[in-house]
Design an enzyme around this catalytic site. Sequence first.
Site, PDB file in Angstrom:
ATOM      1  N   GLN A   1      -9.987  46.234 -22.539  1.00  0.00           N
ATOM      2  CA  GLN A   1      -8.759  45.493 -22.246  1.00  0.00           C
ATOM      3  C   GLN A   1      -9.036  43.995 -22.034  1.00  0.00           C
ATOM      4  O   GLN A   1      -8.338  43.321 -21.268  1.00  0.00           O
ATOM      5  CB  GLN A   1      -8.078  46.086 -21.016  1.00  0.00           C
ATOM      6  N   SER A   2     -10.001  43.461 -22.736  1.00  0.00           N
ATOM      7  CA  SER A   2     -10.400  42.059 -22.579  1.00  0.00           C
ATOM      8  C   SER A   2      -9.273  41.085 -22.924  1.00  0.00           C
ATOM      9  O   SER A   2      -8.721  41.110 -24.027  1.00  0.00           O
ATOM     10  CB  SER A   2     -11.606  41.773 -23.478  1.00  0.00           C
ATOM     11  N   ASN A   3      -8.951  40.201 -21.964  1.00  0.00           N
ATOM     12  CA  ASN A   3      -8.015  39.117 -22.243  1.00  0.00           C
ATOM     13  C   ASN A   3      -8.607  38.120 -23.235  1.00  0.00           C
ATOM     14  O   ASN A   3      -7.901  37.591 -24.096  1.00  0.00           O
ATOM     15  CB  ASN A   3      -7.668  38.375 -20.945  1.00  0.00           C
TER      16      ASN A   3
ATOM     17  N   ALA B   1     -10.732  38.733 -25.638  1.00  0.00           N
ATOM     18  CA  ALA B   1     -10.681  39.290 -26.983  1.00  0.00           C
ATOM     19  C   ALA B   1      -9.286  39.144 -27.574  1.00  0.00           C
ATOM     20  O   ALA B   1      -9.118  38.742 -28.735  1.00  0.00           O
ATOM     21  CB  ALA B   1     -11.107  40.759 -26.949  1.00  0.00           C
TER      22      ALA B   1
END
Length: 341
Positions: A82-84, A86
């Site tokens: 859930q990387s912001n 990325a």
Amino acid sequence: MSRLDLARFPRLALLERPTPIQPLDRLSAALGPALNGVRLFVKRDDLAPIGGGGNKLRKLEFLLGAARAENADTVITVGALQSNHARLTAAAAARENFACELFLSRSVPRTDPDYVGNGNRFLDDLFGARVHELPADADSLAAAEARANALRAEGRRVYVFPSGGSSAVGSLGYAACAEEIAGQAEAMGVTFAHILTANGSAGTHAGLAAGLFAMGRDPRLAKSYAVLAAQDHAEAETLAKANATLGLLKPGAALSASDIVIDGNHRGPGYGIPTDAMREAVRLMARSEGVLLDPVYSGKAFAGLLHDVRAGRYRPGEAVLFLMTGGVPGLFAYRSAFAEA
């Protein structure tokens, strides 16, 4: 105020600057006597025209600028599922016509459908990124570098960003933000006694500290709440990245360990794992100001700020600025975490 010489670094415009600084009047009223006369403000780095907004865009201005300067056609980065970072890399790459690949690890122990397929993960696909999902124990940066080498062998020109975009080049974005805050504070007639934010991959705090120091200001104005690593590791990472960034701004200068102020008491059991204090902070901000904190970064950092205010750690009359780093799409991935509570 001493100015930073940032024009010599390649940069793409991804933000409408400056992002606003707003008083938290309604939240302050909700806190009542517990506020003890502290004046709370928020800098809205969640407000941006690309990809749902967030602090990573400041880093990506310089990272994508460097990639463009090297004639790259493809960018690759890494992060949690859930990387912001990325998500915003995918969005900015789409806007700037780079191919984008993401190496995302299952490093947070959540397997519910919202976490696996909603929030940032849904948006990665929507922005057209090619996503490689990896197990929790995988070396995602090594996998990304291997993929970059394979693409280079095919004639592609590839630029790889680290987790969070937190290289020295990426952290220039928050050196620039320190300068921006100083200019806004002067225009507002406010002196901020503290600038508070979340610390994940360390680049935001590192950039702020380097920028403040390079302008001749006290880098200890910036304080962060660790949400990824334990405090000692976060301190070492932040100092190293701050000095690497300072080396670009002011060669020969150096920060010391005492210049980096980090609170590691609000991370909870680990990165991305909800805490009751985070849920309370998210709900309080939403129900008093109509503003959304994310559950992984700003939610835990703001929980730390609330704890410190209630504990009387700031003096009456002090102006405290909370740097809100965005990540709102992550709320949709954590729907069940709020329902559970």
